[in-house]
Design a protein around this motif. Sequence first.
Motif, PDB file in Angstrom:
ATOM      1  N   ALA A 182       0.830  -1.204   0.000  1.00 49.09           N
ATOM      2  CA  ALA A 182       0.000   0.000   0.000  1.00 49.09           C
ATOM      3  C   ALA A 182       0.862   1.250   0.000  1.00 49.09           C
ATOM      4  O   ALA A 182       0.533   2.248  -0.659  1.00 49.09           O
ATOM      5  CB  ALA A 182      -0.929  -0.004   1.220  1.00 49.09           C
ATOM      6  N   ARG A 183       1.976   1.210   0.735  1.00 47.24           N
ATOM      7  CA  ARG A 183       2.893   2.356   0.754  1.00 47.24           C
ATOM      8  C   ARG A 183       3.499   2.584  -0.625  1.00 47.24           C
ATOM      9  O   ARG A 183       3.579   3.728  -1.111  1.00 47.24           O
ATOM     10  CB  ARG A 183       4.002   2.141   1.780  1.00 47.24           C
ATOM     11  N   THR A 184       3.910   1.504  -1.285  1.00 47.27           N
ATOM     12  CA  THR A 184       4.483   1.623  -2.627  1.00 47.27           C
ATOM     13  C   THR A 184       3.465   2.187  -3.610  1.00 47.27           C
ATOM     14  O   THR A 184       3.782   3.070  -4.419  1.00 47.27           O
ATOM     15  CB  THR A 184       4.976   0.246  -3.111  1.00 47.27           C
ATOM     16  N   ALA A 185       2.241   1.689  -3.525  1.00 50.80           N
ATOM     17  CA  ALA A 185       1.184   2.174  -4.414  1.00 50.80           C
ATOM     18  C   ALA A 185       0.878   3.640  -4.145  1.00 50.80           C
ATOM     19  O   ALA A 185       0.670   4.432  -5.078  1.00 50.80           O
ATOM     20  CB  ALA A 185      -0.077   1.325  -4.243  1.00 50.80           C
ATOM     21  N   LYS A 186       0.852   4.015  -2.880  1.00 52.11           N
ATOM     22  CA  LYS A 186       0.582   5.406  -2.518  1.00 52.11           C
ATOM     23  C   LYS A 186       1.685   6.321  -3.038  1.00 52.11           C
ATOM     24  O   LYS A 186       1.412   7.402  -3.591  1.00 52.11           O
ATOM     25  CB  LYS A 186       0.467   5.531  -0.996  1.00 52.11           C
ATOM     26  N   GLU A 187       2.935   5.918  -2.859  1.00 52.05           N
ATOM     27  CA  GLU A 187       4.046   6.745  -3.321  1.00 52.05           C
ATOM     28  C   GLU A 187       4.009   6.909  -4.836  1.00 52.05           C
ATOM     29  O   GLU A 187       4.279   7.990  -5.359  1.00 52.05           O
ATOM     30  CB  GLU A 187       5.375   6.125  -2.878  1.00 52.05           C
ATOM     31  N   ALA A 188       3.671   5.836  -5.540  1.00 45.30           N
ATOM     32  CA  ALA A 188       3.581   5.918  -7.003  1.00 45.30           C
ATOM     33  C   ALA A 188       2.446   6.845  -7.429  1.00 45.30           C
ATOM     34  O   ALA A 188       2.603   7.659  -8.346  1.00 45.30           O
ATOM     35  CB  ALA A 188       3.372   4.525  -7.588  1.00 45.30           C
ATOM     36  N   ALA A 189       1.298   6.734  -6.751  1.00 44.17           N
ATOM     37  CA  ALA A 189       0.157   7.592  -7.087  1.00 44.17           C
ATOM     38  C   ALA A 189       0.458   9.045  -6.764  1.00 44.17           C
ATOM     39  O   ALA A 189       0.118   9.953  -7.539  1.00 44.17           O
ATOM     40  CB  ALA A 189      -1.091   7.131  -6.331  1.00 44.17           C
TER      41      ALA A 189
END
Length: 434
Positions: A182-189
Amino acid sequence: MKFRRSLAVAATVTAAAPIALITAAPAFADGTSAGLTQNLPTYAELLKAATDAQRAYDAAVTAEAEGQKEVKAALEALDSDTHPLKAAVIAADKAAKEAAGTKLKAEQAVADAKAALEAAEGDTGKAEAQAALDAAESDLAEAVTAQQKADAAARQADTALDDARVAAVRAYSRTKQALEQARTAKEAADKALAAAKECVRENGLTSLAVGLPAKVAAGSTVDFVLRVDNGTERTLSVDPLVFFHVAGESRDAKSVLKVEWSNGTDWQTVDGKGSQHIAHIDVMKPGEHTDVKLRMTVDSAAEDADGLALLAGDASDAYHPCILGPMNRYDFKLTPAGTETGPTGDAEPGRPDPHDDQRPGAPEPQDDSGPSAQGGASQQVTGKTATGTGAQGTLAETGASSATVPLALTSAAAVVLGAGATVAARRRRSTSDV
């Protein structure tokens, strides 16, 4: 439009000071065409993705915290003697120890029986001793089997307890992994949204003065238009930006120059203390242009002075909340009363130097729910929404939609250069000095 970038002019000048712009331009995608973004996610989609990713991340943080509590409680429970699995381990270990003790006794009994057989005399005594040894060996065999079973049961109980511990840790590991994902997805978004928020240069969005004289006599009024042309490949929402200034005038002094623009119904005065967005154009299709009527009145008491006009187009589309058209600078002369105003359309944009066509630094967009809290005074022009015209279009009714979010005008230029001031200046590119 809801982008957070604009020109604001801090007019702190000394008398007779030359006109200059202090710029601190951010990095723009120079010459980037908005049309190249057509296959990319829209800004609204990126904003939704970032919002959804934030929610998923927040939920994962909560789940990880709860998972940490659960695994701690589970391990503590498994370590309790009252837990069925731990109790089974205790009981199995006790049984295995008892079986081991029984085996040791059986082994001793066999040893004693062998010694008795060696010491026996006579056939009867030897027969009895042999019978006792056979019985002891049978008991030992049973004890060995019992110990093997008890040891296996103890190992099985230990394995069951260990498996329960591993299962508890694995469950927590899954929440940790979900949090990292979720952190990786958030950072990418967030990164994608931040990239979309970056101001983009669009050289096809032009703003030109049509009919502005190079000389305007005191006591006279001249009419001209601001022509905004969408030479891009995408439909834009545009806020034309204007700034007019007379050299030597301080910010708080009453200017000899009055500039007004028409919203199709009445005339609105342009704020002479800073740059201002006027005539909001809600929809401007590729190839369309809009003409905004302007008029400039020079006070009858005005003397020789240099004037400056800065014109630019700020815009947004479905993919970029901040699109910047090139800035044009016009220099003109104010002449005393009784002199002749120059021919209409005589003023031409000055040749830009490296500073002339750059926007000053501006804060990044924060969100789409309201005006920026940064920068100088906010301007919100009220009136009618302009509609773009075709290449041969006529004057459009112009103005800003009443629903337009106030645009924060951040410091983009300052008209200050006193003696000995060390500032980066943008000077006019004309035959006369400023």
